[in-house]
Design a protein around this motif. Structure first.
Motif, PDB file in Angstrom:
ATOM      1  N   THR B 107       0.859  -1.182   0.000  1.00 16.00           N
ATOM      2  CA  THR B 107       0.000   0.000   0.000  1.00 16.00           C
ATOM      3  C   THR B 107       0.899   1.238   0.000  1.00 16.00           C
ATOM      4  N   LEU B 108       0.745   2.067  -0.997  1.00 18.00           N
ATOM      5  CA  LEU B 108       1.579   3.256  -1.116  1.00 18.00           C
ATOM      6  C   LEU B 108       0.915   4.461  -0.464  1.00 18.00           C
ATOM      7  N   ASP B 109      -0.410   4.483  -0.444  1.00 16.47           N
ATOM      8  CA  ASP B 109      -1.102   5.656   0.094  1.00 16.47           C
ATOM      9  C   ASP B 109      -2.549   5.291   0.412  1.00 16.47           C
ATOM     10  N   THR B 110      -3.048   5.796   1.520  1.00 13.46           N
ATOM     11  CA  THR B 110      -4.463   5.662   1.866  1.00 13.46           C
ATOM     12  C   THR B 110      -4.961   7.024   2.346  1.00 13.46           C
ATOM     13  N   GLN B 111      -5.957   7.553   1.693  1.00 14.77           N
ATOM     14  CA  GLN B 111      -6.592   8.806   2.130  1.00 14.77           C
ATOM     15  C   GLN B 111      -8.065   8.508   2.356  1.00 14.77           C
ATOM     16  N   LEU B 112      -8.478   8.454   3.639  1.00 19.68           N
ATOM     17  CA  LEU B 112      -9.865   8.105   3.938  1.00 19.68           C
ATOM     18  C   LEU B 112     -10.841   9.170   3.426  1.00 19.68           C
ATOM     19  N   ASN B 113     -10.463  10.448   3.613  1.00 22.15           N
ATOM     20  CA  ASN B 113     -11.314  11.563   3.149  1.00 22.15           C
ATOM     21  C   ASN B 113     -12.748  11.417   3.673  1.00 22.15           C
ATOM     22  N   VAL B 114     -13.775  11.477   2.821  1.00 27.85           N
ATOM     23  CA  VAL B 114     -15.169  11.443   3.303  1.00 27.85           C
ATOM     24  C   VAL B 114     -15.501  10.120   4.021  1.00 27.85           C
ATOM     25  N   PHE B 115     -14.674   9.090   3.798  1.00 31.91           N
ATOM     26  CA  PHE B 115     -14.939   7.796   4.416  1.00 31.91           C
ATOM     27  C   PHE B 115     -14.660   7.846   5.928  1.00 31.91           C
ATOM     28  N   GLU B 116     -13.850   8.824   6.342  1.00 29.86           N
ATOM     29  CA  GLU B 116     -13.421   8.889   7.738  1.00 29.86           C
ATOM     30  C   GLU B 116     -14.592   9.132   8.686  1.00 29.86           C
ATOM     31  N   THR B 117     -15.557   9.915   8.247  1.00 29.60           N
ATOM     32  CA  THR B 117     -16.682  10.260   9.121  1.00 29.60           C
ATOM     33  C   THR B 117     -17.986   9.624   8.645  1.00 29.60           C
ATOM     34  N   PHE B 118     -17.873   8.630   7.768  1.00 32.26           N
ATOM     35  CA  PHE B 118     -19.051   7.989   7.178  1.00 32.26           C
ATOM     36  C   PHE B 118     -19.851   7.237   8.241  1.00 32.26           C
ATOM     37  N   ARG B 119     -21.168   7.483   8.251  1.00 32.39           N
ATOM     38  CA  ARG B 119     -22.101   6.690   9.057  1.00 32.39           C
ATOM     39  C   ARG B 119     -23.187   6.199   8.118  1.00 32.39           C
ATOM     40  N   PRO B 120     -23.292   4.897   7.910  1.00 32.27           N
ATOM     41  CA  PRO B 120     -24.253   4.399   6.919  1.00 32.27           C
ATOM     42  C   PRO B 120     -25.694   4.680   7.329  1.00 32.27           C
ATOM     43  N   LYS B 121     -26.438   5.329   6.424  1.00 32.06           N
ATOM     44  CA  LYS B 121     -27.864   5.598   6.656  1.00 32.06           C
ATOM     45  C   LYS B 121     -28.634   4.901   5.540  1.00 32.06           C
ATOM     46  N   LEU B 122     -29.415   3.889   5.909  1.00 32.35           N
ATOM     47  CA  LEU B 122     -30.143   3.130   4.900  1.00 32.35           C
ATOM     48  C   LEU B 122     -31.448   3.828   4.541  1.00 32.35           C
ATOM     49  N   PRO B 123     -31.727   4.011   3.243  1.00 33.70           N
ATOM     50  CA  PRO B 123     -33.064   4.459   2.841  1.00 33.70           C
ATOM     51  C   PRO B 123     -34.097   3.485   3.418  1.00 33.70           C
ATOM     52  N   ALA B 124     -35.273   4.010   3.767  1.00 35.45           N
ATOM     53  CA  ALA B 124     -36.304   3.172   4.397  1.00 35.45           C
ATOM     54  C   ALA B 124     -36.617   1.938   3.550  1.00 35.45           C
ATOM     55  N   ALA B 125     -36.555   2.105   2.229  1.00 35.91           N
ATOM     56  CA  ALA B 125     -36.911   1.002   1.337  1.00 35.91           C
ATOM     57  C   ALA B 125     -35.913  -0.151   1.400  1.00 35.91           C
ATOM     58  N   TYR B 126     -34.725   0.104   1.957  1.00 40.03           N
ATOM     59  CA  TYR B 126     -33.709  -0.951   2.025  1.00 40.03           C
ATOM     60  C   TYR B 126     -33.904  -1.874   3.237  1.00 40.03           C
ATOM     61  N   ALA B 127     -34.780  -1.480   4.165  1.00 36.76           N
ATOM     62  CA  ALA B 127     -34.891  -2.218   5.436  1.00 36.76           C
ATOM     63  C   ALA B 127     -35.326  -3.667   5.230  1.00 36.76           C
ATOM     64  N   ASP B 128     -36.005  -3.922   4.099  1.00 40.23           N
ATOM     65  CA  ASP B 128     -36.495  -5.289   3.866  1.00 40.23           C
ATOM     66  C   ASP B 128     -35.505  -6.155   3.076  1.00 40.23           C
TER      67      ASP B 128
END
Lengths: 318, 318
Positions: B107-128
């Motif tokens: 691995t030469l480089d890892t930049q988390l960027n927006v992934f660092e503060t990501f909290r998964p929010k599922l659309p209501a339709a995905y609950a099933d």
């Protein structure tokens, strides 16, 4: 219908397998155990594994210190020892230590002893051997063996990094004369100059052998021929005790099966490689040839069935 | 018998597969080539591979710089992007370099960027969502996803060394709630404390998942369940271009097949893993998801047939 007791069923005469290579006294260290000067050597493992399927003729050399009990063990499997030379001096010795995952080993000591000046001399009765396995020895000696057998039906050889770099020209001459070569992945890369294994196999097939088998330890083996590729996994075991001789038992089981079945087509070799994988899986379950001592046909049959189950899947239909 | 054109054959409604994980812009160096900031990320590979078999719902995050063309590509496979968050900032980036045999990468480089503060929010339709694949992300986030789906039928997860050492307690809680875990051999050893892979799988099965799949790169995969062991070789290819995403494509192909077939029995998982191996074999034939762009069902079917031929052998009878 009742079987006629007076009717004799003609049993096909099983072809003999000639095995040439090393017999050794090995000192093995694993992470948890150690064995000193136990029976080993490529030809020894290969012969023993093959002996479950076909009559074996062994050509090799031991020193005056080689225990008679080891010879008796080989004879108990009906391995013909007329070609086993007992030379003045000490038997070949090897010592090695395995890493925790068994995939890496360090050679601690190699003493060639009587093996250093060994020249294989085949008893006259061995000249008609239909199947020949040239285990890993100097390719010059492999060629000398081929000069002493009369039109064998199927010849396979093994080799190692030392000969690939040190006696490449002689090894190339061996490869021109064999039907099958078995070697590990690093040896295949070194011999072919290709990192990719299918590409390496193509190069090696171009050197002579129509069948190329690349051994990958616990990752199994790949068999390349005009028929395509066959992948044989290694049989997964909860406990590996000592992987020494696994590759030689694999080759021996395979060659023994070929001598028994007489079918050296690509399909026949696939089945033989499964048998080889099964024999290798028994080999690693104890030190030296100890697991083989109590091995019998029902146990081999049961593991062949387990092997078939290991790779079984319903076809993908969509 | 002539088919009745008025007869409608009821097609079983295919279950949806929810995939959660990373989308990335990867910079890849091999020995012979290089690609800069190409589409990648575990969830991206898994979704694309699965999309050949089942409707996919993708949950992940990208930055404002994520090219619209990449979204369009995913949408072209009918991957539902309602769960794809576009956050202020830059997309996750990874850079790596492969050794000549492709089995090792740096691995030469890892930049988390927006992934660092990501909290998964599922659309209501995905609950099933009936089938869920939690690709390699923080186990805390994997648990948050499981809290947002309602009684899924089958959940699988991946993980990595970083979480095994750094968030072991959270990972253990994930494992208690999944049906299947896919991880590589080194991760299986690290998680279980066992060097032997069948022993490692036993320990991991004791942590919750009834199905444990150990990925071994070009040595294939082993699947352990109450049904025993299944060994799937990797499909041998003469030319590997870029192995990035192979493991994720393997998991995605497998999960997509399970969602399609609805058969999550051990036998059903065996077939699904063959499909996964086939998808992984396409993945590595080009950089990024480029081989997938032109992939179609006939090509997948042909390689599934070639895979069956790869492991075919006549049973050992003696």
């Amino acid at each position: 219908m009742t079987p006629d007791p007076n009717r004799t069923v003609a049993q096909p005469k099983r072809s003999s397998l000639l095995v040439v290579g090393s017999l050794a006294l090995d000192t093995i260290e694993t992470q948890t155990s150690r064995r000193d000067e136990v029976l080993g050597g490529a030809a020894c493992y290969a012969s023993f594994a093959a002996s479950f399927f076909a009559p074996v003729r062994l050509v090799g050399v031991v020193g005056g210190d080689f225990p008679r009990a080891h010879e008796d063990l080989l004879r108990s499997r009906n391995i013909d020892l007329a070609g086993l030379e007992r030379a003045p001096g000490r038997t070949f010795r090897w010592a090695g230590r395995y890493a925790a995952d068994f995939n890496n080993r360090t050679t601690l000591d190699t003493q060639l002893n009587v093996f250093e000046t060994f020249r294989p001399k085949l008893p006259a009765a061995y000249a008609d051997s239909a199947f020949v396995f040239l285990a890993n020895i100097d390719p010059v000696l492999q060629l000398e063996v081929l000069g002493q057998v009369h039109r064998p039906r199927f010849v396979a050889c093994d080799t190692m990094n030392f000969w690939i770099s040190g006696k490449r020209a002689e090894l190339v001459r061996v490869l021109e004369r064999v039907n099958m070569v078995l070697l590990n992945d690093e040896e295949a890369r070194q011999l072919s100059g290709k990192d990719n294994l299918p590409a390496a196999a193509s190069v090696i097939r171009g050197m002579g052998p129509s069948a190329v088998v690349i051994k990958r330890g616990d990752a199994g083996a790949l068999f390349f021929s005009q028929d395509g590729v066959f992948a044989a996994p290694a049989f997964p075991l909860e406990a590996v005790v000592d992987p020494t001789g696994a590759g030689d038992s694999f080759a021996g089981g395979c060659m023994g099966w070929l001598a028994r079945s007489g079918d050296s087509s690509a399909a026949g070799i696939r089945t033989a490689l499964v048998v080889g994988s099964v024999l290798a899986s028994f080999c690693v379950q104890d030190f030296s040839l100890d697991r083989f001592r109590s091995l019998d046909e029902p146990a081999i049959r049961a593991r062949c069935a387990a092997f078939a189950d290991l790779v079984r899947f319903q076809s993908v239909q969509f």
